[in-house]
Design a protein around this motif. Structure first.
Motif: not given
Length: 406
Positions: A85-111
């Motif tokens: 929800l915080g990501k969605e909020g900041v994405a409303k700023l005209p100079w901000v572009k956002t990308v996201e990824q969910a369900n990323v485990p706390e392993t080298t996958e996050v790297q």
């Protein structure tokens, strides 16, 4: 995920964090007070030597690409949803572009996720939100990409040890828990409250204690029963704990687990009241939902975006490496009151909230005893929110039924 290990803050680090929290208040101009070596006007000639301007020759604001990574689903009604929800909020700023990824485990996958966001999506700012992402994953990537800023929820930045392009943010959400405790005690008919908890770490214990102290401020006879499940996401154990406490007469349930969904739904099904955590769970319990302690990451992420837009960075000292804040700083908020909350309860809750907002409320003001009868805070002593002693809390206040070893 939820914070999983204690912060061992020294007083110098905390003082820096205290100064930093003013940045997330009503006006971002207050940031100048915590970075004395950074000129107050980031676009002035004096400041151009140590900051990267975010405007082009025409004065147009350059786009900032921010990446967000979650350990669980974005719709978990809890920790991950709050950040999404915080990501969605900041994405409303005209100079901000956002990308996201969910369900990323706390392993080298996050790297790999972070590396892809930087190299493929052009992210220059990353918010990998789960606690286990910090060490070693964020620290490793920060060394590989020194021009990218990594902001982590909860990890403790250590000056001289960690890369300068790493920052930490977290909030005093126990302030909202204190108010939720007032509402719970004012609504309860049995005087028995219940708290489903994951692990007995200081941040979680602080939430239990603040909730209980708020409750006992309006009814000194109220008790809070606590059951620790042992981990952050154990739906079966969470349901078992909730049902067990209801069977023993508890008529208001709250929790500190990654997804409060099971606890809220169990309370509603059993016909008792509930108080939420992380995000708003009102639609899960339309009859029994009282209020809740929510994060307000939109505010925090937007302030970061504004500073970066103005040329401030972790590397040039414009953005503090350690930032903390509470209700008045916009890090957290209270859920709307449910239909079961009386006008008297609302009045008590709003009075407490006003004190948090004007800075006059001190939750941990002596004399305070633990639940074994030992005085933990003497009558002449008080600990304000930013005091490092509260970051080491390992005891339960009087009125809590349970043990940190349970």
């Amino acid at each position: 995920m939820s914070i999983r290990r204690p912060f061992n803050l020294n007083r110098r680090q905390v003082i820096r964090g205290i100064l930093a929290t003013t940045a997330f208040g009503v006006s971002s101009r207050l940031w100048t007070g915590c970075t004395p070596n950074t000129p107050s006007n980031p676009t002035s000639p004096a400041s151009s030597t140590n900051s990267t301007s975010s405007t082009g020759s025409t004065g147009a604001v350059k786009q900032i690409t921010m990446g967000f990574i979650y350990v669980g689903p974005k719709d978990d009604y809890g920790y991950n949803q709050a950040h999404a929800l915080g990501k969605e909020g900041v994405a409303k700023l005209p100079w901000v572009k956002t990308v996201e990824q969910a369900n990323v485990p706390e392993t080298t996958e996050v790297q790999e996720a972070m590396r892809n966001m930087i190299e493929q999506d052009g992210c220059t700012v990353l918010f990998p939100t789960s606690f286990g992402y910090f060490d070693p994953h964020i620290l490793k990537l920060a060394q590989e990409y020194p021009e990218v800023q990594f902001f982590h929820c909860g990890g403790l930045y250590e000056e001289g040890k960690h890369p300068k392009n790493v920052g930490s943010y977290y909030g005093y959400i126990d302030e909202a828990q204190y108010i939720a405790g007032i509402v719970a005690a004012s609504t309860s008919k049995t005087g028995k409250l219940g708290f489903v908890a994951a692990k007995p770490i200081p941040q979680l214990i602080r939430n239990i204690n603040s909730f209980t102290l708020g409750a006992r401020s309006v009814n000194p006879k109220v008790t809070t029963q606590v059951i620790f499940t042992g981990d952050w996401s154990l739906p079966v154990k969470e349901a078992e704990a909730a049902n067990s406490m209801i069977d023993q007469g508890v008529d208001v349930l709250t929790c500190h687990v990654d997804s409060p969904k099971v606890v809220m739904e169990t309370a509603e099904k059993r016909g008792v009241f509930c108080s939420g955590y992380h995000a708003n769970q009102a639609n899960l319990a339309p009859k029994g939902y009282l209020t809740g302690a929510e994060w307000d990451w939109t505010n925090v992420y937007s302030k970061y975006a504004e500073m970066i837009r103005d040329g401030k960075t972790l590397m040039n000292g414009g953005i503090p490496h350690l930032v903390r804040g509470g209700l008045k700083d916009g890090f957290c908020k209270l859920s709307d009151y449910g239909q079961a909350v009386s006008e008297a309860a609302k009045k008590e809750a709003e009075a407490a909230k006003a004190k948090f907002m004007d800075g006059s409320m001190v939750i941990y003001k002596g004399e305070i005893k633990d639940n074994t009868g030992k005085t933990k805070i003497a009558s002449a002593k008080e600990y304000k929110q930013q005091d490092p002693e509260l970051e080491k809390m390992n005891w339960l206040v009087e009125g809590v039924i349970g043990s940190t070893s349970s």
